[in-house]
Design a protein around this motif. Structure first.
Motif, PDB file in Angstrom:
ATOM      1  N   GLY A  71      29.712 -69.851 -18.194  1.00  0.00           N
ATOM      2  CA  GLY A  71      29.835 -69.298 -19.540  1.00  0.00           C
ATOM      3  C   GLY A  71      28.744 -69.741 -20.485  1.00  0.00           C
ATOM      4  N   LEU A  72      27.576 -70.104 -19.956  1.00  0.00           N
ATOM      5  CA  LEU A  72      26.543 -70.739 -20.782  1.00  0.00           C
ATOM      6  C   LEU A  72      25.321 -69.871 -21.052  1.00  0.00           C
ATOM      7  N   THR A  73      25.339 -68.634 -20.562  1.00  0.00           N
ATOM      8  CA  THR A  73      24.233 -67.734 -20.890  1.00  0.00           C
ATOM      9  C   THR A  73      24.784 -66.372 -21.265  1.00  0.00           C
ATOM     10  N   SER A  74      24.109 -65.710 -22.177  1.00  0.00           N
ATOM     11  CA  SER A  74      24.529 -64.379 -22.584  1.00  0.00           C
ATOM     12  C   SER A  74      24.176 -63.366 -21.502  1.00  0.00           C
ATOM     13  N   PHE A  75      24.576 -62.129 -21.720  1.00  0.00           N
ATOM     14  CA  PHE A  75      24.574 -61.118 -20.663  1.00  0.00           C
ATOM     15  C   PHE A  75      23.214 -60.929 -19.997  1.00  0.00           C
ATOM     16  N   MET A  76      22.143 -60.904 -20.785  1.00  0.00           N
ATOM     17  CA  MET A  76      20.816 -60.651 -20.217  1.00  0.00           C
ATOM     18  C   MET A  76      19.895 -61.865 -20.303  1.00  0.00           C
ATOM     19  N   GLU A  77      20.483 -63.035 -20.546  1.00  0.00           N
ATOM     20  CA  GLU A  77      19.661 -64.222 -20.769  1.00  0.00           C
ATOM     21  C   GLU A  77      19.066 -64.779 -19.482  1.00  0.00           C
TER      22      GLU A  77
ATOM     23  N   GLU B 184      18.997 -58.757 -13.403  1.00  0.00           N
ATOM     24  CA  GLU B 184      18.505 -59.524 -12.262  1.00  0.00           C
ATOM     25  C   GLU B 184      19.678 -60.229 -11.564  1.00  0.00           C
ATOM     26  N   ARG B 185      19.687 -60.151 -10.230  1.00  0.00           N
ATOM     27  CA  ARG B 185      20.723 -60.836  -9.457  1.00  0.00           C
ATOM     28  C   ARG B 185      20.088 -61.655  -8.347  1.00  0.00           C
ATOM     29  N   ASP B 186      20.623 -62.857  -8.139  1.00  0.00           N
ATOM     30  CA  ASP B 186      20.244 -63.699  -7.003  1.00  0.00           C
ATOM     31  C   ASP B 186      21.466 -63.795  -6.096  1.00  0.00           C
ATOM     32  N   ILE B 187      21.372 -63.222  -4.921  1.00  0.00           N
ATOM     33  CA  ILE B 187      22.524 -63.169  -4.015  1.00  0.00           C
ATOM     34  C   ILE B 187      22.279 -64.082  -2.823  1.00  0.00           C
TER      35      ILE B 187
ATOM     36  N   MET C 209      30.608 -59.395 -25.873  1.00  0.00           N
ATOM     37  CA  MET C 209      31.991 -59.218 -25.428  1.00  0.00           C
ATOM     38  C   MET C 209      32.265 -57.767 -25.057  1.00  0.00           C
ATOM     39  N   LEU C 210      31.716 -56.834 -25.838  1.00  0.00           N
ATOM     40  CA  LEU C 210      31.888 -55.417 -25.539  1.00  0.00           C
ATOM     41  C   LEU C 210      31.233 -55.045 -24.209  1.00  0.00           C
ATOM     42  N   VAL C 211      30.033 -55.586 -23.965  1.00  0.00           N
ATOM     43  CA  VAL C 211      29.315 -55.279 -22.724  1.00  0.00           C
ATOM     44  C   VAL C 211      30.065 -55.847 -21.511  1.00  0.00           C
TER      45      VAL C 211
ATOM     46  N   PHE D 196      19.085 -54.768 -26.595  1.00  0.00           N
ATOM     47  CA  PHE D 196      18.616 -55.749 -25.606  1.00  0.00           C
ATOM     48  C   PHE D 196      18.393 -57.101 -26.266  1.00  0.00           C
ATOM     49  N   SER D 197      17.833 -57.103 -27.485  1.00  0.00           N
ATOM     50  CA  SER D 197      17.582 -58.374 -28.161  1.00  0.00           C
ATOM     51  C   SER D 197      18.898 -59.077 -28.501  1.00  0.00           C
ATOM     52  N   LEU D 198      19.938 -58.302 -28.787  1.00  0.00           N
ATOM     53  CA  LEU D 198      21.247 -58.885 -29.069  1.00  0.00           C
ATOM     54  C   LEU D 198      21.868 -59.518 -27.824  1.00  0.00           C
TER      55      LEU D 198
END
Length: 455
Positions: free
Chosen positions: A71-77, A186-189, A397-399, A451-453
């Motif tokens: 829970g420590l990074t935002s959606f696109m961070e 981006e995903r690291d699997i 939260m909406l995303v 995106f900036s949000l």
């Protein structure tokens, strides 16, 4: 390395820089690291994992790990780190009875006696009723006629068999992970296997500690472990070695830190990223995580409060300095594994980093001005900062709700919740863009604003 890991002397009852610590703790909350937003992120990604797992119909389990699960990074961070765990295979620690394992599961036996601590090789003990093609194709001979599961072949089999979808781009393999980009995310699997290792977890649970509580210790033990397909860099057997990992247990541990310990973790990660700026993963977020876990275990929980934050940041920097200087940092779950053993840290870089950390430790609270995100927030007027942060958290939260509606198969053209989310996002984007224009900015692209949000 001793099992007690990182220890320091007695902590004074009166902490220095208490006012600055309290103000920074408040700032961290405003920036999106407070308990409520963290918990909302954690629950959203757990729900997403459940959706992916349900779609797999019992063949694999999806597990989000790293900063998203914490829970420590935002959606696109940052990237989303995910394990895909194959359910038809189980790996057993040497000495564990396999008679109770269901007949349909393929069993591998770990052999760690001739591997570096925290790593093992996997010998085939019993085929399941239906051994998966990817597992079968990753088997090689150990030289004695026994099947040995190659970590290198296992990753390459997944890459060859599972081509990215139409909207996904597959990137070059890095260690055990197979990174990809889906749309703009981006995903690291990592394709991992279940690992049952009661003796390792029992040794960890038996340590004397101030933290975590007995209930949390039992939960971590119950979650077990995994093996991921990566060996020790430079080892003669790197291509057939697997690394023991405890991702779900580590998620639980991080989620049971108190706010001050979480803020310490976040600030140390910022130091790593924005001050040290490693280029070859000489120091990673995982390094920092282990420092924080050791500090939390070895000190009374009551000493961690909002007015002691800078004391613990000083302690964390000191521990990081020692790890860099000595190239030694014991892994929190398996202290015999040195996390700094294979870091590509040359002498000049080591001297430079130590000098930088020494400077920061003498600067006191001013050290956080070196961190761009914190410095920008301090310079900003409190009212605009709180206004913008509130909009940013609401959009995120909406995303996250949107992400899980999409995973459930909902259609954005017909689903009323997704339509409501879209309307509210548009309203927030318009509010933010209008305020930017009033303050002198000229940003007209609504996608750029959204995106900036989310960064």
């Amino acid at each position: 390395m001793a099992d007690e890991g990182i220890r320091r002397g007695e902590v004074p009852k009166q902490f220095q820089n208490e006012q600055a610590s309290a103000e920074t703790s408040t700032l961290m909350n405003v920036l999106g690291y407070g308990p409520h937003i963290r918990q909302a992120r954690i629950e959203a990604y757990k729900a997403s994992d459940r959706h992916y797992t349900a779609l797999a119909r019992g063949t694999v389990t999806w597990i989000t790990t790293g900063s998203k699960a914490e829970g420590l990074t935002s959606f696109m961070e940052s990237d989303r780190d995910q394990l895909i765990v194959k359910e038809s295979v189980i790996c057993l620690e040497d000495g564990v009875d396999s008679s109770s394992v269901p007949v349909e599961k393929t069993i591998f036996r770990s052999c760690s006696r001739i591997s570096y601590s925290g790593h093992c090789r996997l010998l085939l003990e019993k085929d399941g009723t239906r051994i998966h093609k990817l597992v079968n194709n990753a088997l090689c001979d150990d030289g004695f006629g026994r099947g040995l599961l190659s970590s290198d072949l296992y990753v390459n089999q997944w890459l060859n068999e599972h081509k990215p979808g139409e909207k996904a781009v597959q990137h070059e393999r890095t260690g055990p992970s197979t990174p990809c980009t889906v749309h703009f995310l981006e995903r690291d699997i990592v394709h991992a296997l279940h690992f049952y290792c009661p003796s390792i977890l029992t040794r960890w649970a038996a340590r004397h500690r101030y933290w975590p509580s007995a209930d949390v210790v039992r939960e971590v033990v119950s979650l077990g472990a995994f093996v991921s397909p990566v060996g020790v860099k430079g080892s003669d057997y790197e291509h057939v070695e697997w690394r023991m990992c405890f991702n779900t247990g580590e998620n639980v541990l991080i989620n049971n830190l108190n706010d001050t310990q979480v803020y310490l973790y976040v600030l140390l990660k910022m130091v790593k990223k924005d001050v040290l700026k490693p280029q070859k993963k000489e120091v990673t977020s995982f390094t920092v995580k282990n420092i924080v876990l050791w500090i939390a275990e070895n000190n009374p929980h009551s000493w961690f409060h909002e007015r002691s934050l800078f004391h613990w940041l000083h302690e964390g920097l000191y521990a990081l300095r020692v790890a860099i200087d000595t190239k030694e940092l014991p892994y929190y779950l398996i202290p015999g594994r040195n996390l700094m053993a294979a870091c590509a840290l040359d002498h000049e870089q080591k001297r430079s980093w130590i000098a930088t950390i020494d400077e920061m430790m003498t600067e006191g609270p001013r050290m956080i001005l070196r961190l761009p995100k914190i410095r920008q927030a301090i310079i900003a007027h409190p009212e605009p900062l709180r206004w913008y942060s509130g909009r940013r958290i609401e959009v995120e939260m909406l995303v996250l709700i949107w992400m899980n509606r999409l995973a459930l198969g909902m259609d954005e053209e017909t689903d009323v919740i997704m339509q409501a989310i879209s309307r509210r996002q548009t309203e927030i984007e318009r509010e933010v863009r209008m305020r930017m224009i009033m303050e002198g900015a000229r940003e007209n692209d609504r996608c750029n604003v959204l995106f900036s949000l989310l960064m």
